[in-house]
Design a protein around this motif. Sequence first.
Motif, mmCIF file in Angstrom:
data_model
loop_
_atom_site.group_PDB
_atom_site.id
_atom_site.type_symbol
_atom_site.label_atom_id
_atom_site.label_comp_id
_atom_site.label_asym_id
_atom_site.label_seq_id
_atom_site.Cartn_x
_atom_site.Cartn_y
_atom_site.Cartn_z
ATOM 1 N N ALA A 1 22.151 61.198 44.951
ATOM 2 C CA ALA A 1 21.869 62.243 44.423
ATOM 3 C C ALA A 1 20.706 62.813 44.925
ATOM 4 N N MET A 2 19.824 62.340 44.561
ATOM 5 C CA MET A 2 18.558 62.573 44.581
ATOM 6 C C MET A 2 17.687 62.479 46.055
ATOM 7 N N GLN A 3 18.246 61.993 46.908
ATOM 8 C CA GLN A 3 17.280 61.759 47.670
ATOM 9 C C GLN A 3 17.055 63.314 49.352
ATOM 10 N N GLU A 4 17.712 63.863 48.500
ATOM 11 C CA GLU A 4 17.067 65.573 49.036
ATOM 12 C C GLU A 4 14.920 65.921 48.390
ATOM 13 N N LEU A 5 15.546 65.186 47.399
ATOM 14 C CA LEU A 5 14.387 65.684 46.785
ATOM 15 C C LEU A 5 13.348 64.843 46.673
ATOM 16 N N VAL A 6 13.535 63.352 46.879
ATOM 17 C CA VAL A 6 12.779 62.584 47.183
ATOM 18 C C VAL A 6 11.824 62.416 48.070
ATOM 19 N N ALA A 7 12.530 63.543 49.225
ATOM 20 C CA ALA A 7 12.056 63.467 50.806
ATOM 21 C C ALA A 7 11.489 65.115 50.642
ATOM 22 N N GLY A 8 11.717 66.071 49.249
ATOM 23 C CA GLY A 8 10.917 67.314 49.759
ATOM 24 C C GLY A 8 9.243 66.485 48.294
ATOM 25 N N GLY A 9 9.427 65.263 48.542
ATOM 26 C CA GLY A 9 7.931 64.627 47.891
ATOM 27 C C GLY A 9 7.966 65.037 45.949
ATOM 28 N N MET A 10 9.527 64.469 45.310
ATOM 29 C CA MET A 10 9.400 64.659 44.119
ATOM 30 C C MET A 10 8.376 63.384 43.194
ATOM 31 N N ASP A 11 8.097 64.063 42.272
ATOM 32 C CA ASP A 11 6.714 62.683 42.075
ATOM 33 C C ASP A 11 7.562 62.293 40.394
ATOM 34 N N ARG A 12 6.571 61.234 39.651
ATOM 35 C CA ARG A 12 7.895 61.149 38.859
ATOM 36 C C ARG A 12 7.771 62.002 37.273
ATOM 37 N N THR A 13 5.988 63.046 37.669
ATOM 38 C CA THR A 13 6.579 63.388 36.446
ATOM 39 C C THR A 13 7.790 64.386 36.747
ATOM 40 N N SER A 14 8.142 64.933 38.142
ATOM 41 C CA SER A 14 9.404 65.596 37.511
ATOM 42 C C SER A 14 10.407 64.797 37.860
ATOM 43 N N LEU A 15 10.627 64.220 38.117
ATOM 44 C CA LEU A 15 11.576 62.859 38.310
ATOM 45 C C LEU A 15 12.256 63.105 36.260
ATOM 46 N N GLN A 16 10.971 63.043 35.521
ATOM 47 C CA GLN A 16 11.398 62.555 34.181
ATOM 48 C C GLN A 16 11.920 63.812 34.098
ATOM 49 N N ARG A 17 12.108 65.245 34.484
ATOM 50 C CA ARG A 17 12.706 66.591 33.809
ATOM 51 C C ARG A 17 14.327 66.611 34.857
ATOM 52 N N VAL A 18 14.011 66.348 35.317
ATOM 53 C CA VAL A 18 15.622 66.212 36.818
ATOM 54 C C VAL A 18 16.836 65.728 36.756
ATOM 55 N N MET A 19 16.747 63.797 35.761
ATOM 56 C CA MET A 19 16.817 63.084 36.073
ATOM 57 C C MET A 19 17.448 63.069 34.035
ATOM 58 N N PRO A 20 18.357 62.274 33.930
ATOM 59 C CA PRO A 20 17.856 62.018 32.000
ATOM 60 C C PRO A 20 18.195 60.587 31.705
ATOM 61 N N ALA A 21 17.810 60.093 30.726
ATOM 62 C CA ALA A 21 16.791 58.877 30.784
ATOM 63 C C ALA A 21 17.922 57.274 30.641
ATOM 64 N N GLY A 22 18.106 56.720 31.082
ATOM 65 C CA GLY A 22 18.921 55.783 31.697
ATOM 66 C C GLY A 22 18.742 54.947 33.182
ATOM 67 N N ALA A 23 19.652 54.241 33.438
ATOM 68 C CA ALA A 23 19.316 52.868 33.765
ATOM 69 C C ALA A 23 18.862 53.466 35.327
ATOM 70 N N ALA A 24 19.828 54.698 36.035
ATOM 71 C CA ALA A 24 19.458 54.815 37.181
ATOM 72 C C ALA A 24 18.084 55.766 37.464
ATOM 73 N N ARG A 25 17.166 56.612 36.772
ATOM 74 C CA ARG A 25 15.858 56.812 37.243
ATOM 75 C C ARG A 25 15.307 55.655 36.460
ATOM 76 N N ASN A 26 15.570 55.055 35.504
ATOM 77 C CA ASN A 26 14.681 53.246 35.759
ATOM 78 C C ASN A 26 14.597 53.472 36.838
ATOM 79 N N ALA A 27 15.840 53.205 37.579
ATOM 80 C CA ALA A 27 14.349 52.145 39.258
ATOM 81 C C ALA A 27 14.209 53.638 40.203
ATOM 82 N N LEU A 28 14.252 54.496 39.933
ATOM 83 C CA LEU A 28 13.761 55.360 41.287
ATOM 84 C C LEU A 28 12.384 55.379 40.601
#
Length: 331
Positions: free
Chosen positions: A69-96
């Motif tokens: 579900a993050m593919q479009e945001l990643v393609a759009g240039g989402m950085d790690r700072t934004s990632l912390q807000r977009v996804m909750p803590a947990g395994a999925a966010r760790n991998a990305l």
Amino acid sequence: MTSSPSRKLAVSIERWPIAGAFTISRGAKTEAVTVVATVSQGGLIGRGECVPYPRYGETPEATLAALEAMQELVAGGMDRTSLQRVMPAGAARNALDCALLDLEAKSAGQRVWSLLGRPAPRPCTTAFTISLGTPEAMAAATARAARRPLLKIKLGGDGDDARIAAVRKAARESELIVDANEAWAPDNLEFYLAACANAGVTLVEQPLPAGKDDALADIKRPIAVCADESVHDRGSLQGLRARYDAVNIKLDKTGGLTEALAMADAAQALGFEIMIGCMVATSLAMAPAMLLAQQARFVDLDGPLLLARDRDGGLRYDGSLVYPPEAALWG
């Protein structure tokens, strides 16, 4: 003006056989199921690996879907700072998070620790885990590992006093830490802590269930007690100081190295000792945690040692000494 090439996110589930079985208080398993995120851009590839944990309601399939579900945001240039807000803590966010960091380092032509302004990691001693079993079975497994300087002993409730006594008899020189995985209760807490103290155990990890650990604040703890299931990220540190002496930081709980590094700094500022832990996984999951290991009193990054085989180009282990990753693996 030429635009930057777009980024692409690919995700896959991998299965890695465990050497024998890995047993804790919640059950046994014979394979490690991991989810790997790969972010590619301009011929460069960043990778991150996570282990979804049923204890926290995670499954490989749900983790895969959350990352896809993050593919479009990643393609759009989402950085790690934004990632912390977009996804909750947990395994999925760790991998990305780890995949984005790996790509950042490769794009900058730097090792990830230089990119983050952290000291270069040094080799460190990792614990080696002894699975839960009968006192006799655990003593036999311990005897085979008795030359290792640090052993992590999985306990599980009834009979743990006999288990830890048998383990100590089989490894008289090793430093012992214990993980009860929430299996004790307030009415046996002091008894089992005393049994561990009598066996010369240095640290007991998560003796009581998360959310039901108030009894730890009401007793005099004879040895240090470490929070695992009771602590996830910086937001869960407050209020733990009366109950715990140390915190176990795992990337799959914090949601990646970005939060884990911030959490380690915050925990130390609050006076906690630091333990760096892992799930059973390959060297790709361990590699980012090597940056955290430099701040830790206890390092538990033995996941690849428990597998029947590790991925190619994995971390170098010399007995219990684990070395920092090569750039080709991660970072």
